[in-house]
Scaffold this motif. Structure first.
Motif, PDB file in Angstrom:
ATOM      1  N   ARG A   1       0.826  -1.209   0.000  1.00 57.99           N
ATOM      2  CA  ARG A   1       0.000   0.000   0.000  1.00 57.99           C
ATOM      3  C   ARG A   1       0.863   1.263   0.000  1.00 57.99           C
ATOM      4  N   ALA A   2       1.928   1.234   0.812  1.00 55.03           N
ATOM      5  CA  ALA A   2       2.798   2.408   0.908  1.00 55.03           C
ATOM      6  C   ALA A   2       3.528   2.647  -0.411  1.00 55.03           C
ATOM      7  N   TYR A   3       4.031   1.605  -1.014  1.00 57.60           N
ATOM      8  CA  TYR A   3       4.760   1.760  -2.275  1.00 57.60           C
ATOM      9  C   TYR A   3       3.830   2.260  -3.382  1.00 57.60           C
ATOM     10  N   ASP A   4       2.613   1.696  -3.431  1.00 57.17           N
ATOM     11  CA  ASP A   4       1.654   2.137  -4.446  1.00 57.17           C
ATOM     12  C   ASP A   4       1.339   3.625  -4.305  1.00 57.17           C
ATOM     13  N   ALA A   5       1.380   4.129  -3.047  1.00 55.03           N
ATOM     14  CA  ALA A   5       1.035   5.538  -2.800  1.00 55.03           C
ATOM     15  C   ALA A   5       2.116   6.494  -3.287  1.00 55.03           C
ATOM     16  N   ILE A   6       3.384   6.055  -3.335  1.00 54.67           N
ATOM     17  CA  ILE A   6       4.471   6.978  -3.671  1.00 54.67           C
ATOM     18  C   ILE A   6       5.211   6.603  -4.955  1.00 54.67           C
ATOM     19  N   ARG A   7       4.822   5.524  -5.595  1.00 55.43           N
ATOM     20  CA  ARG A   7       5.614   5.024  -6.722  1.00 55.43           C
ATOM     21  C   ARG A   7       5.736   6.030  -7.861  1.00 55.43           C
ATOM     22  N   PHE A   8       4.711   6.856  -8.054  1.00 58.48           N
ATOM     23  CA  PHE A   8       4.775   7.847  -9.146  1.00 58.48           C
ATOM     24  C   PHE A   8       4.940   9.281  -8.616  1.00 58.48           C
ATOM     25  N   MET A   9       5.213   9.387  -7.342  1.00 57.70           N
ATOM     26  CA  MET A   9       5.320  10.694  -6.698  1.00 57.70           C
ATOM     27  C   MET A   9       6.724  11.275  -6.882  1.00 57.70           C
ATOM     28  N   GLU A  10       6.805  12.577  -7.210  1.00 55.62           N
ATOM     29  CA  GLU A  10       8.087  13.252  -7.323  1.00 55.62           C
ATOM     30  C   GLU A  10       8.422  13.914  -5.988  1.00 55.62           C
ATOM     31  N   GLY A  11       9.696  14.168  -5.755  1.00 59.70           N
ATOM     32  CA  GLY A  11      10.099  14.811  -4.511  1.00 59.70           C
ATOM     33  C   GLY A  11      11.204  14.026  -3.833  1.00 59.70           C
ATOM     34  N   THR A  12      11.637  14.543  -2.688  1.00 56.36           N
ATOM     35  CA  THR A  12      12.719  13.907  -1.950  1.00 56.36           C
ATOM     36  C   THR A  12      12.189  12.766  -1.096  1.00 56.36           C
TER      37      THR A  12
ATOM     38  N   VAL B   1      11.628   4.901   3.535  1.00 57.75           N
ATOM     39  CA  VAL B   1      11.132   5.050   2.164  1.00 57.75           C
ATOM     40  C   VAL B   1      12.182   4.575   1.170  1.00 57.75           C
ATOM     41  N   LYS B   2      13.452   4.903   1.451  1.00 56.41           N
ATOM     42  CA  LYS B   2      14.551   4.484   0.577  1.00 56.41           C
ATOM     43  C   LYS B   2      14.607   2.956   0.472  1.00 56.41           C
ATOM     44  N   ARG B   3      14.496   2.288   1.644  1.00 58.97           N
ATOM     45  CA  ARG B   3      14.541   0.816   1.648  1.00 58.97           C
ATOM     46  C   ARG B   3      13.324   0.231   0.933  1.00 58.97           C
ATOM     47  N   LEU B   4      12.180   0.873   1.108  1.00 58.42           N
ATOM     48  CA  LEU B   4      10.955   0.403   0.464  1.00 58.42           C
ATOM     49  C   LEU B   4      11.086   0.461  -1.055  1.00 58.42           C
ATOM     50  N   ILE B   5      11.588   1.586  -1.547  1.00 55.31           N
ATOM     51  CA  ILE B   5      11.747   1.760  -2.995  1.00 55.31           C
ATOM     52  C   ILE B   5      12.767   0.771  -3.549  1.00 55.31           C
ATOM     53  N   GLU B   6      13.889   0.604  -2.819  1.00 56.80           N
ATOM     54  CA  GLU B   6      14.920  -0.324  -3.267  1.00 56.80           C
ATOM     55  C   GLU B   6      14.397  -1.748  -3.330  1.00 56.80           C
ATOM     56  N   ARG B   7      13.543  -2.092  -2.362  1.00 58.47           N
ATOM     57  CA  ARG B   7      13.008  -3.446  -2.315  1.00 58.47           C
ATOM     58  C   ARG B   7      12.117  -3.739  -3.534  1.00 58.47           C
ATOM     59  N   TYR B   8      11.281  -2.784  -3.873  1.00 63.28           N
ATOM     60  CA  TYR B   8      10.332  -3.020  -4.971  1.00 63.28           C
ATOM     61  C   TYR B   8      10.901  -2.721  -6.341  1.00 63.28           C
ATOM     62  N   GLU B   9      11.977  -1.937  -6.405  1.00 59.65           N
ATOM     63  CA  GLU B   9      12.498  -1.567  -7.712  1.00 59.65           C
ATOM     64  C   GLU B   9      13.875  -2.186  -7.989  1.00 59.65           C
ATOM     65  N   ALA B  10      14.268  -3.145  -7.105  1.00 63.55           N
ATOM     66  CA  ALA B  10      15.568  -3.793  -7.287  1.00 63.55           C
ATOM     67  C   ALA B  10      15.579  -4.600  -8.576  1.00 63.55           C
TER      68      ALA B  10
END
Length: 232
Positions: A186-197, A223-232
């Motif tokens: 749910r968290a990844y889906d909420a920010i996957r297309f979001m721009e920003g830091t 957030v960094k770990r979440l993105i790395e996990r799903y976009e690795a």
């Protein structure tokens, strides 16, 4: 002229037949003793069969007919291919003495075959008696037979509790894993297309009540770990 043989091999289960181990072992035994006789194997018959009736052993019947037809000796690796002496003698009678060879018996005649099975049966009986006597003596000394864990009521209860706890932990682990995956998804889906830091994305998730897999607020590192996990 080399002595001629027809070999017969049998295993009792499909598993043994598929692995080939039982049949291969019998082949090695037969080849060794036939070579010692200075003979040659004309053909080989083998099958998977566990029935009591020898007439149902189709390959055995074929091997016997073939051996008689060409005047060869029927060779079988071990006497344990037959359930009892009666079965072995039945084959011997049909082949005739001198036309059947068991590799584990030096001279396969009626007397030797009967004596061999009698000795084997006596050994099994003695082993059974020894085992029963040993267990009886142990019991008379006060020793409890079987698994000690199941001879003591308190230990039985403890074992039951341990098993129940293991099942509970397993279910809990699976449940927590599923919850963690749901939160992360749910968290990844909420920010996957979001721009920003990363800090801005963490603040966004915090404002909307998103939690980490452990139920904590998201930080920039989270957030960094979440993105790395799903976009690795």
């Amino acid at each position: 002229m080399a002595k001629q043989f027809i070999s017969y091999r049998r295993v009792s289960t499909e598993k043994q037949g598929a692995s080939g181990l039982g049949l291969e072992a019998q082949t090695e035994i037969i080849n060794y003793f036939v070579s010692r006789e200075g003979g040659e194997i004309l053909s080989d018959f083998h099958e998977v069969h566990s029935g009591k009736d020898l007439n149902e052993c189709k390959e055995l019947q074929k091997a016997m007919r073939e051996a008689k037809k060409v005047g060869a000796v029927l060779v079988i690796a071990k006497t344990d291919r037959f359930r009892n002496c009666q079965q072995a003698l039945e084959v011997l009678d049909k082949m005739g003495e001198g036309n059947l060879m068991f590799c584990d018996i030096p001279h396969t005649d009626r007397f030797t075959l009967t004596l061999f099975f009698a000795l084997a049966e006596r050994e099994r009986l003695i082993t059974s008696i020894r085992t029963k006597q040993a267990l009886k003596a142990k019991k008379e000394r006060g020793s409890k037979l079987g698994n000690p864990m199941f001879n003591d009521a308190s230990k039985q209860a403890m074992a039951k509790e341990i098993r129940a706890k293991a099942v509970e932990n397993s279910v809990k682990k699976r449940s927590e894993s599923a919850f963690a995956d749901t939160n992360n998804n749910r968290a990844y889906d909420a920010i996957r297309f979001m721009e920003g830091t990363l800090r801005e994305k963490a603040a966004y998730l915090q404002e909307r009540g998103y939690k980490t897999s452990k139920g904590n607020d998201f930080t920039a590192m989270g957030v960094k770990r979440l993105i790395e996990r799903y976009e690795a």
